[in-house]
Motif scaffolding. Sequence first.
Motif, PDB file in Angstrom:
ATOM      1  N   VAL A  57       0.840  -1.203   0.000  1.00 33.29           N
ATOM      2  CA  VAL A  57       0.000   0.000   0.000  1.00 33.29           C
ATOM      3  C   VAL A  57       0.874   1.253   0.000  1.00 33.29           C
ATOM      4  N   LEU A  58       1.932   1.253   0.817  1.00 35.28           N
ATOM      5  CA  LEU A  58       2.842   2.393   0.864  1.00 35.28           C
ATOM      6  C   LEU A  58       3.513   2.606  -0.481  1.00 35.28           C
ATOM      7  N   SER A  59       3.901   1.530  -1.126  1.00 35.50           N
ATOM      8  CA  SER A  59       4.532   1.628  -2.441  1.00 35.50           C
ATOM      9  C   SER A  59       3.591   2.274  -3.444  1.00 35.50           C
ATOM     10  N   GLU A  60       2.345   1.808  -3.488  1.00 34.81           N
ATOM     11  CA  GLU A  60       1.372   2.358  -4.430  1.00 34.81           C
ATOM     12  C   GLU A  60       1.120   3.838  -4.148  1.00 34.81           C
ATOM     13  N   TRP A  61       0.989   4.188  -2.872  1.00 31.55           N
ATOM     14  CA  TRP A  61       0.717   5.581  -2.496  1.00 31.55           C
ATOM     15  C   TRP A  61       1.870   6.493  -2.886  1.00 31.55           C
ATOM     16  N   LEU A  62       3.091   6.063  -2.606  1.00 34.33           N
ATOM     17  CA  LEU A  62       4.260   6.875  -2.940  1.00 34.33           C
ATOM     18  C   LEU A  62       4.400   7.043  -4.449  1.00 34.33           C
ATOM     19  N   GLN A  63       4.160   5.966  -5.186  1.00 34.22           N
ATOM     20  CA  GLN A  63       4.265   6.067  -6.643  1.00 34.22           C
ATOM     21  C   GLN A  63       3.223   7.032  -7.204  1.00 34.22           C
ATOM     22  N   ARG A  64       2.000   7.015  -6.673  1.00 31.11           N
ATOM     23  CA  ARG A  64       0.971   7.951  -7.142  1.00 31.11           C
ATOM     24  C   ARG A  64       1.355   9.387  -6.818  1.00 31.11           C
ATOM     25  N   ARG A  65       1.878   9.596  -5.603  1.00 30.15           N
ATOM     26  CA  ARG A  65       2.284  10.945  -5.207  1.00 30.15           C
ATOM     27  C   ARG A  65       3.407  11.458  -6.089  1.00 30.15           C
TER      28      ARG A  65
END
Length: 226
Positions: A212-220
């Motif tokens: 989840v953290l990976s996906e969030w950081l990539q979107r940001r």
Amino acid sequence: MAMPEMEIIALSLRIAGLAILGALPVAFGFAWILARYNFPGKSLLQAVLTMPLVLPPVVTGYFLLVLFGTRGAIGSLLLQWFDFTFAFRWTGAALAAGVMALPLLIRPMRLAIENIDKGLEEAARTLGAGRIKAFMTVTLPLLIPGIIAGSVLGFAKALGEFGATITFVSNIPGETQTLSLAIYALMQTPSGDAAALKLILVSVVLSVLAVVLSEWLQRRLSGAGK
């Protein structure tokens, strides 16, 4: 949660963190070579780098033992010259986890490098930026999502590593006993099911949080770059 279980979690996080910190520059170097250069034996190099992902983990652990054990080709030199050994130590568990995570680090970074528009780098150099400045100001920001994706996947893999670790450094409580090894040990005891279930739930939660953290950081980061 009992103190021994907290110690197992802390040790697992430390081992996985060190594994990724150590593997990241190696993975980036290989990703860059594979993405930017053509040379004889490139396919063979790519196959070798992918081996930890497809080989049985115990085979990788055996090779690590042969190379980095106290009587291994590299391990004996480390012991003789620096009085240092990976064998039966948490640093050895980090080495095993890093090797197993290496293919998962390389692939996203290689794809990110291949997708960079080289015209942007050439434009930066045309405007007077040297190679290092162009890399730091143009190339690296574009690579960050790939680096993060690879690092998180690699961390999750390192956190759950079992076969190579137990083969290379054994299952020593307080030294090399990570979450996976502790779960395995607890499942071998008649009264260990409850404690094993707790550690299993912790493993699931940590893995989900990492993704989840990976996906969030990539979107940001992708949004910031637009």
